[in-house]
Scaffold this active site. Sequence first.
Site, PDB file in Angstrom:
ATOM      1  N   HIS C  56     -52.683 -16.808  10.744  1.00 49.55           N
ATOM      2  CA  HIS C  56     -53.211 -16.872  11.861  1.00 49.55           C
ATOM      3  C   HIS C  56     -52.435 -15.894  13.236  1.00 49.55           C
ATOM      4  O   HIS C  56     -52.723 -16.499  14.224  1.00 49.55           O
ATOM      5  CB  HIS C  56     -53.444 -18.311  12.314  1.00 49.55           C
ATOM      6  CG  HIS C  56     -54.161 -19.079  11.460  1.00 49.55           C
ATOM      7  ND1 HIS C  56     -55.512 -18.658  10.809  1.00 49.55           N
ATOM      8  CD2 HIS C  56     -53.750 -20.185  10.905  1.00 49.55           C
ATOM      9  CE1 HIS C  56     -55.734 -19.719   9.807  1.00 49.55           C
ATOM     10  NE2 HIS C  56     -54.826 -20.492   9.853  1.00 49.55           N
ATOM     11  N   HIS C 215     -59.868 -20.002   8.348  1.00 48.91           N
ATOM     12  CA  HIS C 215     -59.458 -19.810   6.767  1.00 48.91           C
ATOM     13  C   HIS C 215     -60.420 -19.220   6.088  1.00 48.91           C
ATOM     14  O   HIS C 215     -60.442 -19.351   4.861  1.00 48.91           O
ATOM     15  CB  HIS C 215     -58.881 -21.174   6.391  1.00 48.91           C
ATOM     16  CG  HIS C 215     -58.196 -21.818   7.120  1.00 48.91           C
ATOM     17  ND1 HIS C 215     -58.603 -22.590   8.052  1.00 48.91           N
ATOM     18  CD2 HIS C 215     -56.644 -22.044   7.305  1.00 48.91           C
ATOM     19  CE1 HIS C 215     -57.553 -23.290   9.008  1.00 48.91           C
ATOM     20  NE2 HIS C 215     -56.565 -22.896   8.276  1.00 48.91           N
TER      21      HIS C 215
END
Lengths: 209, 209, 332, 332
Positions: C56, C215
């Site tokens: 991320h 995700h």
Amino acid sequence: MDTNSINRYASAIREAIVAHEADIECLDREIGDGDHYINMKRGCEAIAGLANELNGLDASDALNKIGMKLLSTIGGASGPLFASFFMAMGKSLKTSEAISINHLAAAFDAGVQAIMQRGKAQTGEKTMLDVLVPVAQTFKHMAEQGHTRPEIAAALKKTASEGLESTRNMLATKGRAAGLGERAIGHLDAGAKSCQVMIHAVCDLVLAG
Amino acid sequence: MDTNSINRYASAIREAIVAHEADIECLDREIGDGDHYINMKRGCEAIAGLANELNGLDASDALNKIGMKLLSTIGGASGPLFASFFMAMGKSLKTSEAISINHLAAAFDAGVQAIMQRGKAQTGEKTMLDVLVPVAQTFKHMAEQGHTRPEIAAALKKTASEGLESTRNMLATKGRAAGLGERAIGHLDAGAKSCQVMIHAVCDLVLAG
Amino acid sequence: MKKFLNQVDQMLTESLAGFATAHRELVQVQFEPTFVSRKQKAQNKVVLISGGGSGHEPLHAGYVGKGMLDAACPGQVFTSPTPDQMLAAAEAVHTDKGVLFIVKNYAGDVMNFEMAAEMLPFEHATVLTSDDCAVVNSTYTSGRRGVAGTVIVEKCVGSLAESGADLAACKALGDKINLRTSSIGVALTSCTVPAAGRPTFDITEAEIEMGVGIHGEPGRRREAMRAADAIVTDMVAAIVHDIEAKQLPGAGDILLLVNGLGATPLMELYLIYHAAAEQLTAKGYQVTRSLVGNYTTAIDMAGASITVCLLDQEILKHWDSPVHTAGLRWGC
Amino acid sequence: MKKFLNQVDQMLTESLAGFATAHRELVQVQFEPTFVSRKQKAQNKVVLISGGGSGHEPLHAGYVGKGMLDAACPGQVFTSPTPDQMLAAAEAVHTDKGVLFIVKNYAGDVMNFEMAAEMLPFEHATVLTSDDCAVVNSTYTSGRRGVAGTVIVEKCVGSLAESGADLAACKALGDKINLRTSSIGVALTSCTVPAAGRPTFDITEAEIEMGVGIHGEPGRRREAMRAADAIVTDMVAAIVHDIEAKQLPGAGDILLLVNGLGATPLMELYLIYHAAAEQLTAKGYQVTRSLVGNYTTAIDMAGASITVCLLDQEILKHWDSPVHTAGLRWGC
Ligand SMILES: Nc1ncnc2c1ncn2[C@@H]1O[C@H](COP(=O)(O)OP(=O)(O)O)[C@@H](O)[C@H]1O
Ligand SMILES: Nc1ncnc2c1ncn2[C@@H]1O[C@H](COP(=O)(O)OP(=O)(O)O)[C@@H](O)[C@H]1O
Ligand SMILES: [Mg+2]
Ligand SMILES: [Mg+2]
Ligand SMILES: [Mg+2]
Ligand SMILES: [Mg+2]
């Protein structure tokens, strides 16, 4: 040459460019950056949008105006080059005489000279000049020798196609393909292709009478 | 149960997980985030790397050590859950008596309780608990009733597979698939799958004698 | 899969080492257990520790520095870090004003931080972020996911902590911002987890995944690809619906964050911002602060999320205060 | 092609409008002719104007602001802007200290800026950037391309101009930095020009394009995909070869810029940085300053470039000075 015929040539050019979208775009994708077709189309549309404004202008002013419009519309490498072409052509046609075929040939040549100056380029560098320079020469030569318009048109088509084809096995030394070295060989130049397409379009109009 | 047999079970589990790589990974890709197989493999390898350290420990300490190791190795949702399982199992086996099948069943159940506590989850939420809870119940029940090890092993395999299959048509209310609503239906839960695979691996060892 | 890497299992370590070298005046990295902390340990303030699965970036390591986090614990790609990491980080950075964990609401992150908290020998509290309104909250589920809104929480609570506020005040501000923040994401393509070696989901040229998680978790719905304005309309509607459902008083000034998920060019993010700002303005919101760029990514996913945070004077003040991290920097 | 857009020919306008709104305290945008300029017109300094085809964001509009550019002229995607844009921008931002054009060395950019310069009623000069060492310079070709090194030129010359230096000094610094800067790029995937609607080139999972340009121009060679370290080795070798060929005295301290081409995650960029920094250090260079991120992109290309700038005291000072733009900000 009045603005009516300029507009007629312009729309023939536009149709021809659009008809060759796939080829032109593909060539600039292969050894350029893929925008040449869009640039040409934007330029053609700008000229079409100019039709009313051109009304009543003489050929010299009309071509100059087209050049100015292209200068602020196309961008990229081809923008300043085509703009220079039309502005120089316009300048060359600034004459009080009736425009003869010799005038036109000289004006075309002046346009091509302007491209060479602006681009600091010559034939053999795998650019549009490999079409434009021989076409200008043939044009002047045949006009001087008093050939008919259809004869000239047919010859220019042939010269343009040969010029285009000649770019295939050249190394590029100007424009984006200059970075490619040997990898440019085997590909036609996109700008040469669009010049060939435009010259064919104009000559076909002449041939059609 | 000594550390030799723990190591034997651990390597059977590891082989089974690796053999089911495609299934396990695919399930977590479909309704999760695709890392469950890698997490399981990392955990299995960490336990394998522990083999020497486990030497000489009693079952309780060995299982606790495995739990601690998994806690610092797996991460994700399954890490703390499996870690809690083994630590609770280890704690439950802290006994001076010889470890009986009833002890094992109770320890397994304690492990599953720890997972439920840690994950604040129950059966019916489309998680590993849908395999583990019924397996724990069957295990305890059959052990209490005095069934043989092979009988128990065979029954647990069946229960595990049924539990896994039961997740197929569940909505998920825990874990990543909880965001999916109806879209989770039709997919097995990845954690349930790896529990089924592990239980089968252990039971097959028991059945093989 | 085509990625710049040597061996998949070395990727994270090499990348973190590069990160630490590139920003060596700002941060340092420790391995085994792995955490990133400020070069200059802060004194006499609540320390903020966050973390989560990698992939991320710049979240969270990119937000370690003055005015934001004290440490970040990167897990494996898309896998939450383990409690030993949080414990080691806390040991390294703690002061006697306590430790605040900032945790995105995922089962894995929650449980790993929870176990760390149970073992932590210092005063501590936890802010759970759950700004993703794609996942409808209900008593049936484990709750909403924490996504890009986490950056706003980390920035503002970081600022408050820097001012010497106590642990309860820091936690309270974090919870307040989380409550006032709503996000939703959309994917054009899937991400590819390096260890998996192939895209997490298949998606055609004609489809988008509305409500996707960071995700690559599937979202609300697989929908038809359409004009950006139409996509943004649905995203803004979801956010406004969420804001209205919270019945917060005084909604007016907002911070609008348009976040890239990794592979979406800035040109497209600004186009999305343009549409979102116009639509929100038409609905009566004042876009007072803006942030456009890749702040909470999903590896190499083409996609974007929109986050709206309802500002108040306190949040605004802490948003504007100086920050100096690898991923966010202003005022110094 | 899957992109966030409404109509291809509106994309640029909408994106620029979003950019201007998101950064309204910093910049403003004008359309027809299109240019982006500082919100606060600078006084009594050489003004810096750059521009080029769009698709390289944040270059150049993202570098308009205090300490960097005064205005930027965005062309169509990958198409250099037209002279009327430069003229309008110069008209809007000029002071009596003159105008400096910063132009990446491409036929189109050079000619359009040249024609603008010919028509410009103010004192002016031009710095041509040509840092790309993938294209071997020779008397036969139109020269090397300007790529990510342009950011360093814009930053440092921007700083010098802010200090009140005259036009000749600004041009001299720009030329010096350009000479001391070498870059090379590599592509894993092609970019897709929105108007073309499909990838500029085809490339398999097993191939990379070494020496790719920021417009997706083919590079030196199509090569086999391999480990990141091996790719970086060849890129660093090309840069070092180029630096050595320039025979500059006192090469030692460097600025290392690892630039993403649009779709490459930060995790990979830092991994590349890690390898490049180690290799350059082993060759005797000191990596004194670093920048890692998407600074000069090729729309949505997965790929990266490495840029090395040989620092001296002057360059270092101007690199470190405060800058406040959408794309680069520090010290204020
Ligand atoms: N210096 C030059 N002289 C003449 N023609 C040139 C020169 N540079 C480029 N060209 C022509 O321009 C064409 C490319 O035009 P275009 O794609 O519109 O611009 P760009 O190269 O900036 O993307 C080339 O195919 C070539 O024919
Ligand atoms: N609260 C919970 N209780 C029990 N099991 C859970 C819970 N949350 C998740 N799981 C299990 O964990 C599995 C996912 O593990 P893994 O993929 O390793 O972690 P993550 O979901 O963090 O990526 C799910 O398939 C489910 O079986
Ligand atoms: Mg082109
Ligand atoms: Mg998972
Ligand atoms: Mg995970
Ligand atoms: Mg171009």
